[in-house]
Design an enzyme around this catalytic site. Structure first.
Site, PDB file in Angstrom:
ATOM      1  N   GLU A  52       0.801  -1.225   0.000  1.00 41.57           N
ATOM      2  CA  GLU A  52       0.000   0.000   0.000  1.00 41.57           C
ATOM      3  C   GLU A  52       0.837   1.281   0.000  1.00 41.57           C
ATOM      4  OE1 GLU A  52      -0.579  -2.604   1.911  1.00 41.57           O
ATOM      5  OE2 GLU A  52      -2.688  -3.189   1.748  1.00 41.57           O
ATOM      6  N   PHE A 114     -11.156  -7.797  13.621  1.00 35.68           N
ATOM      7  CA  PHE A 114     -10.098  -8.239  12.728  1.00 35.68           C
ATOM      8  C   PHE A 114      -9.768  -7.141  11.721  1.00 35.68           C
ATOM      9  CE2 PHE A 114      -8.817 -10.372   8.705  1.00 35.68           C
ATOM     10  CZ  PHE A 114      -7.569 -10.791   9.142  1.00 35.68           C
ATOM     11  N   GLN A 115      -8.500  -6.842  11.587  1.00 33.57           N
ATOM     12  CA  GLN A 115      -8.000  -5.771  10.718  1.00 33.57           C
ATOM     13  C   GLN A 115      -8.653  -4.425  11.032  1.00 33.57           C
ATOM     14  OE1 GLN A 115      -8.011  -7.213   6.579  1.00 33.57           O
ATOM     15  NE2 GLN A 115      -5.929  -7.980   6.933  1.00 33.57           N
ATOM     16  N   LYS A 164     -17.441  -1.143   6.287  1.00 37.51           N
ATOM     17  CA  LYS A 164     -17.943  -2.053   5.258  1.00 37.51           C
ATOM     18  C   LYS A 164     -19.466  -1.965   5.108  1.00 37.51           C
ATOM     19  CE  LYS A 164     -17.052  -6.716   3.564  1.00 37.51           C
ATOM     20  NZ  LYS A 164     -16.474  -8.030   3.876  1.00 37.51           N
ATOM     21  N   MET A 482      24.479   8.981   1.428  1.00 39.01           N
ATOM     22  CA  MET A 482      24.393  10.240   2.171  1.00 39.01           C
ATOM     23  C   MET A 482      24.671  10.010   3.650  1.00 39.01           C
ATOM     24  SD  MET A 482      24.069  13.423   1.583  1.00 39.01           S
ATOM     25  CE  MET A 482      23.033  14.015   0.248  1.00 39.01           C
TER      26      MET A 482
END
Lengths: 581, 186
Positions: A52, A114-115, A164, A482
């Protein structure tokens, strides 16, 4: 016209109404209804990413190269938390994004489902605004507001968290023009009195300099045109931040190059010695100012910015003008012309003579080599062989990024995509895919370091799947360059964890994803190899083995003022008044 | 790396050391922030203060316009003039914020706070507490044989003074609302 439809369908409908053609995303349980709608239509293309974070960077690349907002779609919980780095990056660099995240059903919120994650809580400080939509009736209006807020004023990322059940439920879809956006209307016109004062200052200034930033790019191509007209009309020198490259062409006669920590000598000394500084859409970042108490001590400072909070945040200015750069430039030009296009030409000519002596220092000089490829040389050749093409450049973060800014020239805005404010390693590769999706026929090159590039290398699959012929130009020094440079200069050469151990065979890696892989180590082969990369019709992983311990100069050591900058390893000779090689 | 004239390993050259050491005088400002009464609006304001390292001395919030869904957040904060300006500008760019008023620059505002103080004691201490409450025009809103709950309103300093006097007389608990403020005149 109001219509009944499910929340999931509303998302797609609203995207169509806002002329969105591409969504970058990754499915999961909490966004399945939206993915089901994506499956059943052909107007909006979905680009399936591999992580993502990359979806957000792709949307950023898309947005920066088109001037349109980027759109991403992620699932709840880990999908949303993976998006956080990208959102912060977009917030720091003022990139308009609309990100949709799934959420557990409203009746599950707060139960550690969940999630489940507190996505609006987590993303509140890294978005311009965010919403948790609990009622499908409010969804359409929220999306319309999201587009308005992301793209107006100082642009930025917004996030809409969608439980949802809200996606499944049916509600009324209202069109964009019915949405209430009245109270968020940032001021775009600058104060005319203040702009007149700016013109007066321009008429008498002896040592003026334009200092431009990403705000000019964000204001749209019209602002860049107006800037060119004003700069060329007045003959004043102009420098730009990393974010503003391309607003004024690198081939333009007034161009001094980038300023700041790794900016050009002439640009930084012009900033230090000017008597009038005209800041257009830049924000006095610490990488620009160095030690603030010694920053451009003798200048009258004008700051034009659409964000009032940028004014006097770091540097106190004498003349603040709040407004959109394009609008302010238009008014300034109009007033300047009406008053007879005056400048203090004799003084400005003397100022240019002074600047020309600084230019003669040739601060980008480096010691060449016939045995190893110097990273600067690689970029000089890349520039020479690609500059006349329809070209977009992205970068990762580090030495290669600064060298790219120094050695590549940008003639137009929206051609240069780099992570400036946040400095996100792993930005460039996914961003290059986003740019290529928006410009399928253009040459898109990501100038990378091997360490940054590995951070989002999983997107090779995305590039293959969606046939984006992105060119990954990796300056491979087998170091976190760097970090290594700072350790060399500031931490007693103790190279703590700053080398790239256990690197893959990049050619085999490329081939395993169906890419072309190339490895080059001899400077004599470089030109042919670059041409081969450009001419290959498909993604290329270009492993350019470069000098391992090259340092990036010029450099203003942190906490030092502009006039104490260092030029390559010969800095000491220069400071003693000697000639530079 | 002798070219650099920087002592090896010297950490004083850190980029994080850029703050202006010439800090000016700090002063207290009372800000009224009018926001949409929506979920998260208060969190945005508080998050701004904590995220950017600003002080909050007092904060109150309540809906003041039910029809317009507007809440008023009153924040008492401290900082140099440039910090206060920065706080106001940062508040102003929060999307649900409609207006930021600096009541302190508009003249000394009317500021009131309400406090409830539970004081336990018997005998002389109890009598003294009641007498002082009378002087401060505090009301008794609950009483048992061993305790009082006083209600007092006024500027914060008055409440501080009353609490200080109650402490030796058996002060058990204090609940304060924080400052509500309006500018004077129209």
């Amino acid at each position: 016209m109001a219509r009944q439809m499910t929340g999931a369908k509303m998302v797609l409908q609203a995207l169509k109404d806002h002329d969105v053609d591409t969504v970058f995303g990754y499915p999961g349980g909490a966004v399945l209804p939206i993915y089901d709608e994506i499956f059943q239509q052909n107007d909006i293309r979905h680009i399936l990413v591999r992580h993502e974070q990359a979806a957000i960077h792709m949307a950023e690349g898309y947005a920066r190269s088109t001037g349109k907002p980027g759109v991403a779609l992620v699932t709840s919980g880990p999908g949303a938390t993976n998006a956080v780095t990208g959102l912060t990056d977009a917030l720091m660099d003022s990139i308009p994004l609309i990100v949709f995240s799934g959420q557990v059903a409203t009746f599950m919120v707060g139960t550690d489902g969940f999630q489940e994650a507190d996505t609006v809580g987590i993303t509140r400080p890294c978005t311009k605004h965010n919403w948790l939509v609990k009622d499908t009736e409010k969804l359409a209006e929220t999306i319309h507001q999201a587009f308005h807020i992301a793209t107006s004023g100082r642009p930025g990322p917004v996030l809409i968290d969608l439980p949802k059940d809200v996606q499944f439920a049916t509600g009324t879809y209202r069109e964009a023009k019915a949405a209430r956006v009245d109270h968020y209307q940032p001021q775009v016109k600058g104060d005319i009195e203040a702009i007149t004062r700016l013109v007066e200052l321009m008429e008498t200034a002896e040592r003026p300099v334009f200092y431009t930033g990403g705000g000019v790019i964000n204001s749209g191509p019209g602002a860049s045109q107006l800037l060119r007209e004003l700069v060329d009309g007045t003959g004043f020198p102009i420098t730009s931040t990393l974010m503003g490259l391309g607003a004024y062409p690198a081939s333009g006669k007034s161009w001094l190059g980038m300023l700041g920590m790794h900016g050009l000598y002439e640009a930084n000394l012009a900033m230090h010695g000017c008597d009038l500084m005209i800041n257009l859409g830049a924000r006095f970042d610490d990488r620009i100012t160095g030690r603030t108490s010694d920053f451009s001590p003798k200048s009258t400072k004008v700051h034009v910015d659409i964000d009032a909070s940028s004014i006097n945040k770091i540097i106190h200015v004498d003349l603040p003008i709040i407004g959109d750069i394009g609008h302010v430039l238009e008014d300034a030009l109009k007033i300047w012309k009406a008053r007879g296009r005056k400048t203090n030409a004799a003084a400005v000519a003397k100022w240019w003579a002074k600047i020309d002596t600084w230019k003669k220092v040739n601060c980008l000089a480096y010691t060449g080599s016939e045995k190893t490829i110097k990273p600067q040389y690689a970029l000089e050749r890349l520039e020479a062989l690609t500059k006349d093409r329809d070209r977009y450049i992205t970068t990762e973060v580090g030495q290669h990024q600064m060298w790219a800014a120094q050695y590549l020239g940008f003639e137009d805005p929206n051609r240069w995509m780099t992570s400036g404010g946040l400095g996100t390693m792993g930005y460039g590769f996914p961003a290059s895919i986003g740019v290529q999706i928006a410009h399928p026929d253009s040459l898109v090159i990501n100038v990378a370091g091997e360490a940054s590039w590995l951070m989002n290398m999983q997107e090779m699959g995305t590039a293959t799947q969606f046939r984006t012929p992105v060119k990954q130009f990796i300056l491979n020094n087998e170091r976190l360059g760097m970090v290594r440079q700072w350790q060399e200069l500031l931490h007693g050469e103790r190279y703590s964890s700053s080398w790239s151990e256990s690197l893959p065979d990049f050619v085999k890696l490329a081939e395993s994803f169906g890419w072309k892989g190339m490895i080059v180590s001899d400077p004599a082969d470089l030109d042919d190899a670059i041409m081969e990369m450009i001419n290959h019709d498909g993604p290329v992983l270009f492993d350019c083995l470069v000098e391992k311990h090259e340092n990036c100069f010029p450099m203003i050591p942190s906490g030092k003022p502009h006039n104490e900058m260092l030029l390559s390893a010969d800095a000491e000779a220069f400071k003693g008044g000697g000639a530079l090689v | 790396m002798s070219a650099l004239k920087i002592k090896k390993g010297a950490s004083s050259h850190s980029v994080y050391d850029l703050r202006d050491s010439h800090s000016q005088v700090e002063s207290s400002h009372t800000l009224a922030v009018i926001v949409d009464n929506e979920a998260g609006a208060l969190a945005r304001v508080i998050g701004l203060f904590s995220g950017r390292g600003y002080n909050i001395d007092s904060l109150t919030v309540a809906e003041v316009d039910h029809k317009g869904h507007l809440s008023r957040i009153t924040v008492v904060t401290r900082g140099t003039e440039s910090v206060i300006d920065q706080i106001k500008a940062q508040l102003g760019r929060i999307v649900p914020v409609h207006e930021v008023k600096d009541l302190t620059v508009e003249g000394t505002p009317v500021e009131r706070e309400l406090a409830l103080l539970k004081v336990a004691g018997t005998g002389d201490k109890r009598v003294e507490a009641l007498r002082l409450a009378d002087i401060f025009r505090a009301n008794v809103v609950d009483s048992t044989l061993e305790s009082f709950v006083f209600e007092i309103t006024g500027p914060s300093a008055k409440i501080d003074a009353f609490a200080d006097l109650m402490r030796p007389l058996g002060l058990m608990e204090v609940a304060r609302t924080g400052v509500a403020a309006l500018s004077r005149g129209v």
